[in-house]
Motif scaffolding. Structure first.
Motif, PDB file in Angstrom:
ATOM      1  N   THR A  80       0.842  -1.193   0.000  1.00 58.71           N
ATOM      2  CA  THR A  80       0.000   0.000   0.000  1.00 58.71           C
ATOM      3  C   THR A  80       0.884   1.253   0.000  1.00 58.71           C
ATOM      4  OG1 THR A  80      -0.177  -0.183   2.388  1.00 58.71           O
ATOM      5  CG2 THR A  80      -1.972  -1.096   1.087  1.00 58.71           C
ATOM      6  N   TRP A  81       0.340   2.301  -0.588  1.00 59.11           N
ATOM      7  CA  TRP A  81       1.048   3.596  -0.700  1.00 59.11           C
ATOM      8  C   TRP A  81      -0.021   4.648  -0.964  1.00 59.11           C
ATOM      9  CZ3 TRP A  81       1.201   7.309  -4.540  1.00 59.11           C
ATOM     10  CH2 TRP A  81       2.190   8.298  -4.413  1.00 59.11           C
ATOM     11  N   PRO A 131     -15.802  13.136 -12.028  1.00 56.95           N
ATOM     12  CA  PRO A 131     -15.002  11.922 -12.266  1.00 56.95           C
ATOM     13  C   PRO A 131     -13.512  12.250 -12.254  1.00 56.95           C
ATOM     14  CG  PRO A 131     -16.067  12.660 -14.293  1.00 56.95           C
ATOM     15  CD  PRO A 131     -16.601  13.522 -13.191  1.00 56.95           C
ATOM     16  N   HIS A 132     -12.733  11.339 -11.706  1.00 58.99           N
ATOM     17  CA  HIS A 132     -11.305  11.618 -11.552  1.00 58.99           C
ATOM     18  C   HIS A 132     -10.508  10.327 -11.428  1.00 58.99           C
ATOM     19  CE1 HIS A 132     -13.046  11.215  -7.516  1.00 58.99           C
ATOM     20  NE2 HIS A 132     -11.870  10.759  -7.130  1.00 58.99           N
ATOM     21  N   VAL A 133      -9.222  10.421 -11.755  1.00 55.65           N
ATOM     22  CA  VAL A 133      -8.285   9.409 -11.290  1.00 55.65           C
ATOM     23  C   VAL A 133      -7.760   9.905  -9.946  1.00 55.65           C
ATOM     24  CG1 VAL A 133      -7.674   8.540 -13.574  1.00 55.65           C
ATOM     25  CG2 VAL A 133      -6.368  10.431 -12.601  1.00 55.65           C
ATOM     26  N   GLU A 134      -7.549   8.982  -9.019  1.00 56.75           N
ATOM     27  CA  GLU A 134      -7.184   9.396  -7.656  1.00 56.75           C
ATOM     28  C   GLU A 134      -5.807  10.063  -7.671  1.00 56.75           C
ATOM     29  OE1 GLU A 134      -9.507   9.107  -5.692  1.00 56.75           O
ATOM     30  OE2 GLU A 134      -8.827   9.233  -3.630  1.00 56.75           O
ATOM     31  N   LYS A 140       3.178  11.675  -9.467  1.00 57.99           N
ATOM     32  CA  LYS A 140       3.318  10.387  -8.783  1.00 57.99           C
ATOM     33  C   LYS A 140       2.021  10.080  -8.043  1.00 57.99           C
ATOM     34  CE  LYS A 140       6.410   7.899  -5.636  1.00 57.99           C
ATOM     35  NZ  LYS A 140       7.625   7.997  -4.790  1.00 57.99           N
ATOM     36  N   ARG A 141       1.384   9.011  -8.417  1.00 57.89           N
ATOM     37  CA  ARG A 141       0.114   8.648  -7.787  1.00 57.89           C
ATOM     38  C   ARG A 141      -0.010   7.132  -7.783  1.00 57.89           C
ATOM     39  NH1 ARG A 141      -1.441  11.808 -12.714  1.00 57.89           N
ATOM     40  NH2 ARG A 141      -2.294  10.364 -14.241  1.00 57.89           N
ATOM     41  N   PRO A 343       2.886   3.058  -6.358  1.00 57.27           N
ATOM     42  CA  PRO A 343       3.001   4.341  -7.068  1.00 57.27           C
ATOM     43  C   PRO A 343       3.580   4.190  -8.470  1.00 57.27           C
ATOM     44  CG  PRO A 343       4.744   4.111  -5.433  1.00 57.27           C
ATOM     45  CD  PRO A 343       3.820   2.946  -5.253  1.00 57.27           C
ATOM     46  N   PHE A 344       3.223   5.134  -9.334  1.00 60.60           N
ATOM     47  CA  PHE A 344       3.806   5.203 -10.673  1.00 60.60           C
ATOM     48  C   PHE A 344       3.926   6.681 -11.044  1.00 60.60           C
ATOM     49  CE2 PHE A 344       0.570   6.632 -13.751  1.00 60.60           C
ATOM     50  CZ  PHE A 344      -0.523   6.706 -12.909  1.00 60.60           C
ATOM     51  N   LEU A 345       4.655   6.964 -12.101  1.00 60.39           N
ATOM     52  CA  LEU A 345       4.776   8.333 -12.593  1.00 60.39           C
ATOM     53  C   LEU A 345       4.004   8.461 -13.901  1.00 60.39           C
ATOM     54  CD1 LEU A 345       8.611   8.977 -12.055  1.00 60.39           C
ATOM     55  CD2 LEU A 345       6.718   9.739 -10.596  1.00 60.39           C
ATOM     56  N   ALA A 346       3.106   9.436 -13.957  1.00 57.47           N
ATOM     57  CA  ALA A 346       2.356   9.653 -15.200  1.00 57.47           C
ATOM     58  C   ALA A 346       3.297   9.984 -16.352  1.00 57.47           C
ATOM     59  CB  ALA A 346       1.335  10.769 -14.998  1.00 57.47           C
ATOM     60  N   THR A 347       4.396  10.677 -16.037  1.00 57.72           N
ATOM     61  CA  THR A 347       5.343  11.047 -17.096  1.00 57.72           C
ATOM     62  C   THR A 347       6.080   9.832 -17.668  1.00 57.72           C
ATOM     63  OG1 THR A 347       6.812  11.678 -15.286  1.00 57.72           O
ATOM     64  CG2 THR A 347       5.735  13.462 -16.507  1.00 57.72           C
ATOM     65  N   ASP A 348       5.991   8.684 -16.989  1.00 59.64           N
ATOM     66  CA  ASP A 348       6.537   7.445 -17.568  1.00 59.64           C
ATOM     67  C   ASP A 348       5.577   6.818 -18.577  1.00 59.64           C
ATOM     68  OD1 ASP A 348       8.845   7.615 -16.150  1.00 59.64           O
ATOM     69  OD2 ASP A 348       8.262   6.185 -14.585  1.00 59.64           O
TER      70      ASP A 348
END
Ligand SMILES: [Fe+2]
Length: 355
Positions: A80-81, A131-134, A140-141, A343-348
């Protein structure tokens, strides 16, 4: 004209459309559907989410929110993060901090933390949430969302989910092209002058900010791509974070006519928020509000609804899917808890444009 017939047919159309949106098989998995060996469950879950974008675990023996957390962290070994508590401070402290930042922004969803990871989501009312992505204002999300229902409302109060690749494919060709090179950045202006504690919280939270000439604080979020190419399957998924309260209200009223009259989401009209939308080279995108409105409409049009039952765990791919809280009745119990993971980076995940 026989208005009895007309009325009956209109109602049946509405009821059919609502029922079709309620999520059922094959997205709902029961204990009969999973491998006997619990060690295989984590891979099984992630494979299903990869196939469908979201799934619902139903009829598993999960007693309460803390059991839900132990089930994920201990039984499934899920890391979890939480995007809203990157420093992993204790639940009462992050709940306190959240109330302070809600005060700075003049808005908030009243979520509270049972500990550093486990959040109880905000209260229900008669509005449909944007509506949204969290964590969609951050680069980084979390890659996955897990939502657990401890108490379900008798009426409505669903969680809406939309497959963002389906949303993308339903957009006009011009909008699809525009999104491929669209970068967004949200900026918040404080609704008041900040005291030392409020400033310290912005510093500790590493939120970029500067003092404006009017002595209110400007908070600058990350510059991030609107469109992500999904790392698993290459699908193009617009990362919506719909802040336009009037547009959300209008689109929800049109898509979910059985819910009218709806209220407008109060926080969307109280915060001072600027949305910058440019091409990667910085050139502005002139029709950005029309583009956002098209995206909001398309997201609701492609929506499916989690009609909660106590004990349900809904697992959402936070790149592939948007989610939001549907309207309901404030006097009905609704206890939904959320954990985020990986977590991941959207810029990736940017879309490579042809030369
Ligand atoms: Fe959310």
């Amino acid at each position: 004209m026989d208005i009895t017939v007309e009325y009956a047919s209109r109602n049946s159309v509405v009821e059919t459309s609502v029922q079709e949106r309620v999520i059922g098989a094959p997205y709902i998995l029961t204990p009969n559907d999973v491998p006997i060996d619990r060690a295989q469950w984590k891979d099984f879950i992630y494979n299903k989410v990869r196939d469908f974008g979201f799934i619902i675990f139903r009829d598993f023996d999960i007693n309460d929110a803390h059991h839900f957390q132990r089930f994920l962290q201990n039984d499934l070994s899920i890391k979890t993060w939480n995007v809203f508590n990157k420093m992993k401070v204790a639940g009462p402290i992050i709940t306190f901090v959240r109330r302070i930042t809600d005060g700075i922004l003049g808005a908030g969803d009243n979520r509270s933390y049972l500990n550093s990871e486990l959040q109880q989501l905000g209260r229900i009312d008669n509005s449909v949430q944007g509506p949204h992505v969290e964590g969609g204002v951050y680069n980084k999300r979390a890659r996955y969302l897990f939502m657990y229902c401890e108490e379900a409302p008798a009426t409505w109060g669903e969680t809406g989910i939309a497959d963002l690749n389906s949303v993308y494919k339903s957009l006009s060709p011009e909008t699809q092209v525009a999104l491929q090179d669209a970068w967004q950045q949200f900026e918040f202006t404080s609704v008041k002058r900040l005291n030392w504690l409020e400033r310290a919280i912005l510093v500790a939270g590493r939120i970029k900010h500067y003092l404006r000439p009017d002595e209110h604080m400007q908070m600058v979020m990350d510059r991030i791509p609107v469109l992500c190419r999904h790392p698993d399957n290459g699908l193009l998924c617009p990362q919506i974070w719909a802040y336009r309260g009037d547009s959300v209200y209008a689109a929800a009223s049109k898509t979910f006519p059985e819910r009218k009259p709806l209220d407008k989401e109060c926080m969307a009209s109280t915060w001072r928020l600027e949305w910058k939308l440019t091409q990667h080279n910085g050139n502005p995108i002139s029709n950005k509000f029309a583009l956002m409105d098209e995206l909001i409409n398309a997201t609701f049009e492609n929506s499916r609804l989690v009609r909660w039952q106590p004990g349900d765990i809904t697992i959402v791919d936070n790149i592939r899917c948007a989610h939001w809280r549907m309207n309901g009745y404030a006097d009905q119990p609704r206890k939904i808890y959320q954990l985020q993971a990986e977590p991941f980076l959207a810029t990736d995940c940017i879309v490579e444009l042809p030369n």
